[in-house]
Design a protein around this motif. Structure first.
Motif, short mmCIF file in Angstrom:
data_model
loop_
_atom_site.label_atom_id
_atom_site.label_comp_id
_atom_site.label_asym_id
_atom_site.label_seq_id
_atom_site.Cartn_x
_atom_site.Cartn_y
_atom_site.Cartn_z
N ALA A 87 -7.15 17.57 20.16
CA ALA A 87 -5.76 17.45 19.74
C ALA A 87 -5.58 16.28 18.77
CB ALA A 87 -4.85 17.27 20.95
N GLU A 88 -6.21 15.16 19.07
CA GLU A 88 -6.08 13.99 18.19
C GLU A 88 -6.73 14.25 16.84
OE1 GLU A 88 -6.31 9.16 18.28
OE2 GLU A 88 -6.90 10.29 20.05
N LYS A 89 -7.85 14.96 16.87
CA LYS A 89 -8.54 15.30 15.62
C LYS A 89 -7.64 16.20 14.76
CE LYS A 89 -12.30 17.85 15.65
NZ LYS A 89 -13.67 18.33 15.85
N LEU A 90 -7.00 17.16 15.37
CA LEU A 90 -6.08 18.04 14.64
C LEU A 90 -4.87 17.28 14.11
CD1 LEU A 90 -6.13 21.28 16.81
CD2 LEU A 90 -7.03 20.99 14.51
N ALA A 91 -4.38 16.33 14.89
CA ALA A 91 -3.26 15.50 14.43
C ALA A 91 -3.67 14.68 13.21
CB ALA A 91 -2.79 14.58 15.55
N GLY A 92 -4.89 14.21 13.21
CA GLY A 92 -5.40 13.46 12.05
C GLY A 92 -5.48 14.35 10.82
N LYS A 93 -5.93 15.58 10.99
CA LYS A 93 -6.00 16.51 9.86
C LYS A 93 -4.61 16.82 9.33
CE LYS A 93 -10.36 18.73 11.07
NZ LYS A 93 -11.16 18.47 9.90
N ALA A 94 -3.63 16.97 10.22
CA ALA A 94 -2.26 17.22 9.79
C ALA A 94 -1.71 16.02 9.02
CB ALA A 94 -1.38 17.52 11.00
N ILE A 140 -0.26 15.62 5.12
CA ILE A 140 1.01 14.97 4.78
C ILE A 140 0.78 13.93 3.68
CG2 ILE A 140 2.79 13.39 5.65
CD1 ILE A 140 2.53 14.91 8.35
N GLY A 141 -0.30 13.17 3.80
CA GLY A 141 -0.64 12.18 2.78
C GLY A 141 -0.90 12.83 1.43
N GLU A 142 -1.56 13.99 1.43
CA GLU A 142 -1.83 14.70 0.19
C GLU A 142 -0.53 15.17 -0.46
OE1 GLU A 142 -4.61 17.83 1.05
OE2 GLU A 142 -6.18 16.42 1.65
N VAL A 143 0.39 15.67 0.36
CA VAL A 143 1.68 16.13 -0.16
C VAL A 143 2.45 14.96 -0.76
CG1 VAL A 143 3.94 17.07 0.51
CG2 VAL A 143 1.84 18.14 1.35
N LYS A 144 2.46 13.82 -0.06
CA LYS A 144 3.15 12.64 -0.57
C LYS A 144 2.55 12.19 -1.90
CE LYS A 144 4.85 10.56 3.70
NZ LYS A 144 4.73 9.40 4.59
N LYS A 145 1.23 12.30 -2.01
CA LYS A 145 0.56 11.89 -3.25
C LYS A 145 1.00 12.79 -4.40
CE LYS A 145 -4.01 10.82 -5.05
NZ LYS A 145 -5.45 10.83 -4.78
N VAL A 146 1.08 14.09 -4.15
CA VAL A 146 1.51 15.04 -5.17
C VAL A 146 2.95 14.78 -5.58
CG1 VAL A 146 2.02 17.48 -5.62
CG2 VAL A 146 -0.14 16.84 -4.55
N LEU A 147 3.79 14.48 -4.59
CA LEU A 147 5.20 14.22 -4.87
C LEU A 147 5.44 12.82 -5.45
CD1 LEU A 147 6.83 15.84 -1.72
CD2 LEU A 147 6.67 16.80 -4.03
N GLY A 148 4.44 11.98 -5.39
CA GLY A 148 4.54 10.65 -5.96
C GLY A 148 5.27 9.65 -5.07
N MET A 171 0.85 -1.17 0.00
CA MET A 171 0.00 0.00 0.00
C MET A 171 0.90 1.23 0.00
SD MET A 171 -2.85 1.36 2.80
CE MET A 171 -3.45 -0.25 3.15
N LYS A 172 0.54 2.21 -0.84
CA LYS A 172 1.32 3.44 -0.89
C LYS A 172 1.24 4.17 0.44
CE LYS A 172 1.24 4.57 -5.76
NZ LYS A 172 0.90 5.60 -6.73
N SER A 173 2.31 4.86 0.77
CA SER A 173 2.34 5.55 2.06
C SER A 173 1.31 6.68 2.11
CB SER A 173 3.74 6.08 2.36
OG SER A 173 4.12 7.06 1.43
N SER A 174 1.01 7.31 0.97
CA SER A 174 0.02 8.39 0.98
C SER A 174 -1.37 7.85 1.30
CB SER A 174 0.01 9.13 -0.35
OG SER A 174 -0.40 8.30 -1.41
N ILE A 175 -1.68 6.68 0.79
CA ILE A 175 -2.98 6.06 1.07
C ILE A 175 -3.05 5.65 2.53
CG2 ILE A 175 -4.49 4.10 0.55
CD1 ILE A 175 -3.38 4.23 -2.33
N ARG A 176 -1.95 5.09 3.03
CA ARG A 176 -1.90 4.67 4.43
C ARG A 176 -2.03 5.89 5.35
NH1 ARG A 176 2.27 1.31 4.35
NH2 ARG A 176 3.80 2.97 4.48
#
Length: 59
Positions: free
Chosen positions: A39-46, A50-58, A1-6
């Motif tokens: 705090a946990e909800k905000l950590a999830g959003k962060a 990160i996953g979105e950035v990884k997806k863009v960077l491939g 599984m790709k790290s961005s999906i995970r």
């Protein structure tokens, strides 16, 4: 599984878990639990971003 999906899957899990804690804190009048949930909800959003950035960077 790709790290961005995970990352996105884990992010959604943390957001839901945080929301549950937040609501439980409100219902039980426990401000500490409510704060932990927020705090946990905000950590999830962060983590989701990160996953979105990884997806863009491939990665």
């Amino acid at each position: 599984m790709k790290s961005s999906i995970r990352d996105n899957a884990e992010a959604k899990f943390h957001e839901v878990k945080g929301k549950v804690k937040e609501v439980a804190g409100k219902v039980t009048d426990n401000p500490e639990l409510e704060a932990k949930g927020k705090a946990e909800k905000l950590a999830g959003k962060a983590q989701e971003k990160i996953g979105e950035v990884k997806k863009v960077l491939g990665k």
